[in-house]
Design a protein around this motif. Structure first.
Motif, PDB file in Angstrom:
ATOM      1  N   ARG A 262      64.649 -75.419 -40.914  1.00 37.10           N
ATOM      2  CA  ARG A 262      63.746 -75.972 -39.910  1.00 37.10           C
ATOM      3  C   ARG A 262      64.362 -75.888 -38.526  1.00 37.10           C
ATOM      4  NH1 ARG A 262      58.696 -76.358 -38.319  1.00 37.10           N
ATOM      5  NH2 ARG A 262      58.218 -78.268 -37.188  1.00 37.10           N
TER       6      ARG A 262
ATOM      7  N   LEU B 176      62.998 -73.572 -35.385  1.00 37.72           N
ATOM      8  CA  LEU B 176      62.603 -74.176 -34.115  1.00 37.72           C
ATOM      9  C   LEU B 176      63.357 -73.581 -32.932  1.00 37.72           C
ATOM     10  CD1 LEU B 176      62.264 -77.957 -35.087  1.00 37.72           C
ATOM     11  CD2 LEU B 176      60.431 -76.334 -34.587  1.00 37.72           C
TER      12      LEU B 176
ATOM     13  N   ASN C  51      56.211 -72.792 -31.962  1.00 38.83           N
ATOM     14  CA  ASN C  51      57.256 -73.787 -31.731  1.00 38.83           C
ATOM     15  C   ASN C  51      57.062 -74.546 -30.431  1.00 38.83           C
ATOM     16  OD1 ASN C  51      58.468 -73.017 -34.106  1.00 38.83           O
ATOM     17  ND2 ASN C  51      59.969 -71.680 -33.139  1.00 38.83           N
TER      18      ASN C  51
END
Length: 234
Positions: free
Chosen positions: A118, A122, A129
């Motif tokens: 994750r 990101l 994003n």
């Protein structure tokens, strides 16, 4: 997405079964996103729990069957065949702890995987994003410019790139659908819209080229009047 690398792969009616197991999680993550890979890993998590539970039957079924109960057929290899206070309950308790411990271990591994990937996802310069979905926008801000000005006043000019309003316009959507049915094909729609644009900009109404229809004399069987004439349109 039809433009991803996974979408471009073409397999036969049966060969895809082998190739689908060759796609790794990283490729699915990059091409399909975090939601897709988490969903697949959740299914995989359930399969592993089911597999370890089935393996418990290797020793649980004989224990249940030999516990001294009076049940017949399939019920004799279930927990119900163990008398109250029977020693066979210990085996069932051990099996529960094995499945429980294994499930906790898998959850821990999934949490570590999710946290790591994750954060990696990101950090990538992907549109999703940096996009925020906002609902229940007041009427006075229901335009792209007004929404940009509002968020700019809160976060500053450097924080906002653009804003796009997604309208619910069922009347217009129905009109477009009716137009598609009326025109038939995208080629006709394009020609019609081009003609309307030319007329609005230049004031000239485009016209179709004229069709010339004539009789062409060809060799063939004579008609009743003895003429060798064929009524062909060209």
């Amino acid at each position: 997405d039809e433009h991803t690398g996974l979408r471009q792969n073409i397999f036969g009616p049966l060969s895809w079964i082998y190739h689908v197991f060759q796609v790794d999680d990283e490729e699915i993550l990059q091409d399909c996103g975090m939601d897709a890979i988490v969903f697949l890993r959740t299914l995989r998590f359930g399969m592993r729990i089911a597999a370890i539970s089935v393996l418990q039957g290797v020793y649980l079924f004989p224990v249940y069957a030999a516990s001294g109960g009076d049940l017949d057929q399939l019920e004799s290899v279930t927990l119900a065949n163990i008398p109250q206070g029977g020693a066979g309950l210990l085996a069932a308790t051990v099996a529960c702890y094995i499945v429980y411990t294994f499930a906790l271990y898998l959850l821990y591994k999934e949490l570590m995987w999710y946290t790591e990937h994750r954060h990696l996802l990101l950090k990538q310069p992907r549109v999703e994003n940096y996009t925020v979905h906002v609902k229940f926008i007041p009427t006075e801000w229901q335009s792209n410019q007004a929404l940009v000005e509002y968020f700019t006043s809160i976060f500053g000019y450097d924080a906002i790139f653009e804003a796009q309003i997604a309208y619910q316009i069922p009347i217009l959507e129905k009109a477009v659908a009716d137009r598609d049915v009326l025109c038939g094909t995208e080629d006709k729609i394009g020609k019609l819209e081009h003609a309307l644009n030319v007329y609005q900009v230049k004031g000239v109404r485009p016209k179709h080229p004229k069709m010339i229809v004539s009789d062409v004399t060809l060799s063939g069987e004579e008609n009743r009047n003895g003429n060798k004439k064929c009524g062909c349109k060209c």
